[in-house]
Design a protein around this motif. Structure first.
Motif, PDB file in Angstrom:
ATOM      1  N   LYS A  22      -2.445  -0.549 -12.458  1.00  0.00           N
ATOM      2  CA  LYS A  22      -1.142  -0.189 -11.904  1.00  0.00           C
ATOM      3  C   LYS A  22      -0.220  -1.391 -11.867  1.00  0.00           C
ATOM      4  N   THR A  23      -0.760  -2.522 -11.428  1.00  0.00           N
ATOM      5  CA  THR A  23       0.067  -3.718 -11.327  1.00  0.00           C
ATOM      6  C   THR A  23       0.556  -4.149 -12.707  1.00  0.00           C
ATOM      7  N   LEU A  80       9.939   2.400  -7.228  1.00  0.00           N
ATOM      8  CA  LEU A  80      10.064   3.818  -7.575  1.00  0.00           C
ATOM      9  C   LEU A  80       8.895   4.271  -8.449  1.00  0.00           C
ATOM     10  N   MET A  81       8.612   3.509  -9.499  1.00  0.00           N
ATOM     11  CA  MET A  81       7.530   3.908 -10.391  1.00  0.00           C
ATOM     12  C   MET A  81       6.174   3.783  -9.701  1.00  0.00           C
ATOM     13  N   GLY A  82       6.070   2.838  -8.757  1.00  0.00           N
ATOM     14  CA  GLY A  82       4.853   2.719  -7.960  1.00  0.00           C
ATOM     15  C   GLY A  82       4.592   4.029  -7.221  1.00  0.00           C
ATOM     16  N   PHE A  83       5.640   4.543  -6.606  1.00  0.00           N
ATOM     17  CA  PHE A  83       5.547   5.832  -5.916  1.00  0.00           C
ATOM     18  C   PHE A  83       5.138   6.937  -6.874  1.00  0.00           C
ATOM     19  N   VAL A  84       5.854   6.978  -8.008  1.00  0.00           N
ATOM     20  CA  VAL A  84       5.602   8.049  -8.984  1.00  0.00           C
ATOM     21  C   VAL A  84       4.147   7.997  -9.438  1.00  0.00           C
ATOM     22  N   PHE A  85       3.663   6.801  -9.785  1.00  0.00           N
ATOM     23  CA  PHE A  85       2.280   6.688 -10.264  1.00  0.00           C
ATOM     24  C   PHE A  85       1.293   7.077  -9.167  1.00  0.00           C
ATOM     25  N   HIS A 139       0.822  -1.210   0.000  1.00  0.00           N
ATOM     26  CA  HIS A 139       0.000   0.000   0.000  1.00  0.00           C
ATOM     27  C   HIS A 139       0.856   1.260   0.000  1.00  0.00           C
ATOM     28  N   ARG A 140       2.069   1.138   0.511  1.00  0.00           N
ATOM     29  CA  ARG A 140       2.984   2.292   0.492  1.00  0.00           C
ATOM     30  C   ARG A 140       3.220   2.774  -0.926  1.00  0.00           C
ATOM     31  N   ILE A 141       3.242   1.847  -1.881  1.00  0.00           N
ATOM     32  CA  ILE A 141       3.437   2.281  -3.266  1.00  0.00           C
ATOM     33  C   ILE A 141       2.105   2.259  -4.007  1.00  0.00           C
ATOM     34  N   GLY A 142       1.047   2.396  -3.245  1.00  0.00           N
ATOM     35  CA  GLY A 142      -0.265   2.561  -3.859  1.00  0.00           C
ATOM     36  C   GLY A 142      -0.841   1.285  -4.447  1.00  0.00           C
TER      37      GLY A 142
END
Lengths: 96, 710
Positions: B424-425, B471-476, B387-390
Motif C-alpha cells: 500500500k505504501t 484519498l487513495m489510502g481511503f479508497v484502497f 491507521h485511518r487510511i489503512g
C-alpha cells in the motif's frame, strides 16, 4: 475454570500505572498468536505505561519490556486489577 | 564443504550487529532458491576453516504470521544449516528465550548468544550461565556485539557444535496441561504414520494445534492430510470446551511457564532496578505536547539533510557527467555512435548515479532512527493518523520523503514488516509531489495565475499531493484491502541505544549497492531507449529546409542586425520544434493527442507529458522546444510563460498541472516501484491506477470548469 466475568475488564479501559493481570486474549488468530508470543499470556502481570498523544496506540510494560498496541487490540485483552487476584489464581490453576 | 551457520533471533536482539562483527566486509546477498526474501550471508574464518554465516530475518517465534517468520523457519527446516545461533538480548531473557524453546521443539539445538552482556552487569542482573546451560541443555556464550567481546568464542562454540553429529533430538518437550498433552500425543501418533513428513512430528502436532496456516496447507497436500486436519479440529473443539480457551493459549503459556521457571533459578537481581534512562528519554520523545514538535523537527532535519545537503554531491555528479559528455562529443567523430555514447549512455549513467546521495543520506538517517529505537516511537505517535487510511505508523517516513524524491522514499517502505502495508505504501508514495514536479507548477502558476502563483504552487505541491495520498489510502482501504485481515500492530518499543558506526555504514552501503545493482542497469537501458526515441528518426530534409531558410535570413540586408538575429533565432527554434515533432516521442505524443484533449491540452502537451517520463522536470524543457521558444528555457523564462499564456487558459493549465501531479512517476521511480513490489500484477496496477486517476481528475476538473463557464 470459568472466569469471573464481573471482575474482568478490557485492557483498553484501564488507567496508566494500574497493575493488571492478563486473563484472556480474544481476537483473530493473527493477533492472538502475536500477542501470545510477545508474552501476553494468561497470568502475566502487565501495566499500561502511557497512551500515545492521540490516545492510541498504548504502551504496555511486561516482562521487563515495552510493547505498543492499538486500542482496538487492547480491547481484545481481558484483564483484571491485580488486587482482585482471582483471575491469576484461576489461570494458574488452568495451566498446571 | 564449509560449515553453514544460521543466525536467528528476535528483532532488537543485536543480531545484525553481531552478524556484522562476525562477517565484516564479506557480506553479500545470498542466493537461496525458493527464498522470497533476500538473505544476507557472509564468511568468517576460524583457524584454517572458513564458515558461511546466514543472517535470517529477526522473528519473535517460528509461527508464520509474517513473511519474515516464514522465511526464517523455512530456511531452518529446508536448508538445514549445520548450526543455528540464536541471538538473545540477555537483559530480556524471558521474552527472547521463547524462540529458543521453539527451536528445541523443532529438534534444533541452537547455540545461544547472550548478547548485550555489558548491560546485564550495569542493570544489576546476575545470570548463572552454567546453570542455564544445564537446564536448557545448550551451549551458551555471553557476547557484546558492540565491543566484539565474546564474538570469537561464539564462533568457536558454533563450529564445535557443527563438528559434532547434530542429529534430530526429539526428546525436548515443555510440560503441557494433561488433557492437551494426551491430545498432542494422539495427533503425533497419526502423524508418525505418514512417512512423507520432514518435520519433527511432535513439533508439527503443536503447530497444528496452534493453527499455523502454512503448516495446515502443507498438511492438506498429504495423502492422509485431510484426515489429520479433521482429527485436529475435533481435538481442538473438545479441548476448548474442557480447558476454557483454545489450545494455542495453553501451548504458549506452557512454553513461558518453562522459561519463567528456568529464569527464576538462574537470574538474580543484585540491586534494585532504578528508573531507566531509556524511560526518561521516552517521557520527552513521546510526550503529550512535545512528541509532535520533536518528531516534526527530526523529519525536517532528515528532509533537509537528504535533499538540501544531498544537492551538493548531486551537482558534482552532474558536472562530472557534463564534463564527460563534452569530452566524448569533442573527441569522437560526429555520428550516431557519438550521440549514443554522449547523450544516451553517459547521460543515462549520470541519471542513475545522481540519486545516490539522496539514497545514502536518507538511509543514514533511517538507520540511525531504527538503531536508536526512535523509529518505533515515531510509529507509536503517528499510527493513529496513518491507521485511518489503512496504513502503519512507519508509512509516515516514505510519505514525507516523497516530497523530495520518490525513489528513496519508495525504498524506505522496506522498514514496514507486513507485506500489505508495504504494498500500500509503495502504491501511494508516488502520489506525493516530488521536487521534480515543482518546476512544472512554477511555470504554469507563474504564467496563468501570476497574482496567486505561490499559493497555486503550494496547493499542488503540498495540498493536492498529500490529498491524493490520503484519498487513495481511503479508497484502497475500503476496496482492494477490505477483506485483508489487519496485520497486528503489536510492536516492541526497544530501549534507546547508541547505534554502532559499523552497522550504520554497512546498512547505508547495502542500500546503495541494492539500488545500483537492482535498478541501475534497468534504468540505464530505459534511459538509452528514451534518448533514442527522442532523437530519432532524424529528419535531414526538414533540417536542411530550415537551414536554408536561416541562410536566406542571414543574407537579408534591409533590416537591422537585431531584427535579423531575432528572425534567425525564431527559425532555429522552429527547426527544433519541427525536428522533435517527427521523432518517435513526438509521434507518440501526436498519436495520444485524443487522450489529452478532454482535459484541454494539445499534442504539444501530450509530447511533453511523454518526455516527462524521463524525469518530470523535463516537461518544462520539452515545452520550450515544442512551442519554439528555444531549448535553453527554464520555469522562470518570460518567453516560455508568454507562449503558455497563449496556448493555455487558466482552466486547462490547472487540469494539466493536476495531470502532471498524478500520472506515472519518472522512469527511475517506476522501476523502483516495480523492483520493490516484486510482483507484476501490482506493478501494472500501480501504473494503471495512476494514469486513470490523473486522467479522470484532470478531465473532470476541465469539463466541469467549462460547464461552469470558466
Amino acid at each position: 475454570m470459568i472466569l469471573n466475568k464481573k471482575k474482568t475488564g478490557r485492557l483498553s479501559s484501564y488507567n496508566e500505572g494500574k497493575l493488571l493481570v492478563v486473563c484472556r486474549i480474544e481476537g483473530n488468530a493473527f493477533f492472538k498468536r502475536r500477542a501470545l508470543e510477545m508474552g501476553l499470556i494468561p497470568g502475566q502481570k502487565i501495566s499500561i505505561v502511557k497512551r500515545a498523544p492521540l490516545k492510541d496506540p498504548l504502551e504496555l510494560k511486561l516482562k521487563n519490556c515495552h510493547i505498543a498496541l492499538r486500542v482496538s487490540e487492547a480491547e481484545k485483552i481481558l484483564v483484571m486489577p491485580i488486587n482482585d487476584g482471582s483471575c491469576e489464581f484461576e489461570a494458574e490453576g488452568a495451566s498446571r | 564443504m564449509s560449515l553453514k551457520i544460521a543466525l536467528t533471533g528476535n528483532p532488537n536482539s543485536g543480531k545484525t550487529s553481531l552478524f556484522n562483527r562476525l562477517t565484516g566486509a564479506t557480506q553479500k546477498v545470498g542466493n537461496w532458491g525458493g527464498v522470497t526474501v533476500e538473505l544476507k550471508e557472509g564468511t568468517a574464518r576460524i583457524g584454517k576453516d572458513q564458515v558461511t554465516i546466514i543472517d535470517l530475518p529477526g522473528t519473535y517465534s517460528l509461527c508464520t504470521c509474517s513473511m519474515d517468520e516464514q522465511v526464517a523457519r523455512n530456511f531452518i527446516v529446508d536448508e538445514k544449516p549445520d548450526v543455528v545461533v540464536d541471538v538473545i538480548d540477555a537483559t530480556n531473557l524471558e521474552r527472547h528465550l521463547y524462540l529458543a524453546v521453539q527451536l528445541l521443539e523443532l529438534g534444533v539445538r541452537p547455540v545461544l548468544a547472550l548478547n548485550m552482556w555489558d548491560e546485564v552487569k550495569s542493570k544489576g542482573l546476575d545470570i548463572d550461565i552454567n546453570l542455564l546451560s544445564k537446564l536448557l541443555g545448550l551451549t551458551i556464550v555471553p557476547t557484546n556485539a558492540r565491543s566484539g567481546e565474546g564474538v570469537h568464542e561464539l564462533l568457536a562454540a558454533a563450529v564445535r557444535q557443527g563438528g559434532e553429529k547434530r542429529g534430530v533430538s526429539t526428546d525436548f518437550a515443555v510440560r503441557l496441561p494433561d488433557e492437551l498433552e494426551t491430545a498432542v500425543v494422539q495427533l503425533k501418533a497419526e502423524i508418525d504414520k505418514s512417512a512423507e513428513i520432514k518435520y519433527n512430528p511432535r513439533w508439527l502436532a503443536l503447530q497444528l494445534f496452534e493453527q499455523d496456516r502454512q503448516i495446515e496447507s502443507m498438511v492438506k497436500e498429504l495423502p492422509q492430510g485431510n484426515q489429520l486436519l479433521v482429527l485436529r479440529d475435533n481435538l481442538i473443539q473438545s479441548l476448548s470446551k474442557k480447558l476454557g480457551d483454545l489450545p494455542e493459549t495453553f501451548i504458549a503459556e506452557s512454553r513461558y511457564g518453562f522459561i519463567t521457571g528456568a529464569v527464576k533459578e538462574t537470574v538474580k537481581q543484585t540491586r534494585p532496578n532504578r528508573v531507566e534512562i531509556s524511560d526518561q528519554i521516552d517521557t520527552v520523545l513521546t510526550h503529550r505536547f512535545w512528541a509532535y514538535p520533536i518528531f516534526i523537527l527530526f523529519m525536517w532535519l532528515l528532509f533537509q539533510a537528504t535533499f538540501k545537503l544531498g544537492e551538493y554531491p548531486m551537482q558534482w555528479i552532474e558536472s562530472l557527467f557534463g564534463w564527460l559528455q563534452s569530452i566524448a562529443s569533442t573527441s569522437l567523430p560526429e555520428g550516431v555512435l557519438r550521440d549514443l555514447i554522449s547523450d544516451g549512455i553517459i547521460a543515462g549513467v549520470g541519471g542513475v548515479i545522481v540519486f545516490l546521495p539522496n539514497i545514502l543520506i536518507l538511509f543514514l538517517g533511517i538507520s540511525i532512527m531504527e538503531d536508536t529505537g526512535y523509529m518505533a516511537r515515531a510509529a507509536f505517535i503517528t499510527d493513529k493518523l496513518m491507521h485511518r487510511i489503512g496504513l502503519h505508523g512507519k508509512s509516515f517516513i516514505p510519505m514525507i520523503m516523497g516530497l523530495g524524491c520518490s525513489v528513496p522514499a519508495i525504498m524506505a517502505a522496506r522498514t514496514l514488516e507486513s507485506k500489505k502495508d508495504r504494498i500500500k505504501t509503495i502504491l501511494l508514495t508516488p502520489l506525493v509531489s516530488c521536487s521534480a514536479r515543482l518546476p512544472v507548477f512554477v511555470l504554469f502558476a507563474g504564467a496563468l495565475f501570476p497574482q496567486h502563483a505561490a499559493n497555486v504552487v503550494f496547493l499542488f505541491q503540498v495540498v493536492f499531493g498529500f490529498g491524493a495520498f490520503i484519498l487513495m489510502g481511503f479508497v484502497f482501504k475500503h476496496t482492494l484491502f477490505q477483506k485483508e485481515e489487519d496485520y497486528p500492530f503489536v510492536m516492541e518499543l526497544p530501549p534507546y541505544r547508541m547505534p554502532t558506526f559499523q552497522s550504520i555504514l554497512i546498512h547505508m552501503w547495502q542500500k546503495a549497492e541494492h539500488y545500483m545493482k537492482k535498478m541501475g542497469g534497468v534504468v540505464l537501458v530505459f534511459s538509452v531507449i528514451l534518448w533514442w526515441m527522442s532523437a530519432y528518426p532524424k529528419a535531414p530534409e526538414i533540417e536542411s529546409q530550415f537551414d536554408q531558410r536561416i541562410e536566406t535570413a542571414r543574407l537579408v540586408h534591409n533590416v537591422s542586425d537585431d531584427e535579423r538575429n531575432e528572425q534567425i533565432k525564431k527559425l532555429a527554434s522552429q527547426k527544433h520544434a519541427a525536428v522533435m515533432e517527427q521523432t518517435y516521442i513526438g509521434r507518440i505524443g501526436r498519436f495520444i493527442e485524443p487522450v489529452v484533449k478532454p482535459f484541454g491540452s494539445d499534442w504539444r502537451g501530450a509530447v511533453s507529458l511523454v518526455t516527462g517520463f524521463v524525469a518530470k522536470e523535463v516537461v518544462v524543457g520539452s515545452m520550450g522546444v515544442l512551442y519554439a521558444v528555444g531549448d535553453e528555457v527554464d520555469e522562470q523564462s518570460d518567453g516560455l510563460r508568454e507562449v503558455i499564456q497563449e496556448h493555455f487558459t487558466p482552466l486547462s493549465a490547472f487540469s494539466f498541472m493536476l495531470f502532471v501531479l498524478l500520472y506515472i512517476p519518472c522512469v527511475v521511480a517506476l522501476i523502483t516501484v516495480i523492483r520493490e513490489l516484486k510482483n507484476w500484477k501490482w506493478s501494472l496496477f500501480s501504473v494503471g491506477y495512476q494514469l486513470l486517476l490523473a486522467w479522470t481528475a484532470a478531465t473532470l476538473v476541465y469539463q466541469v470548469g467549462k460547464l461552469a463557464g470558466l
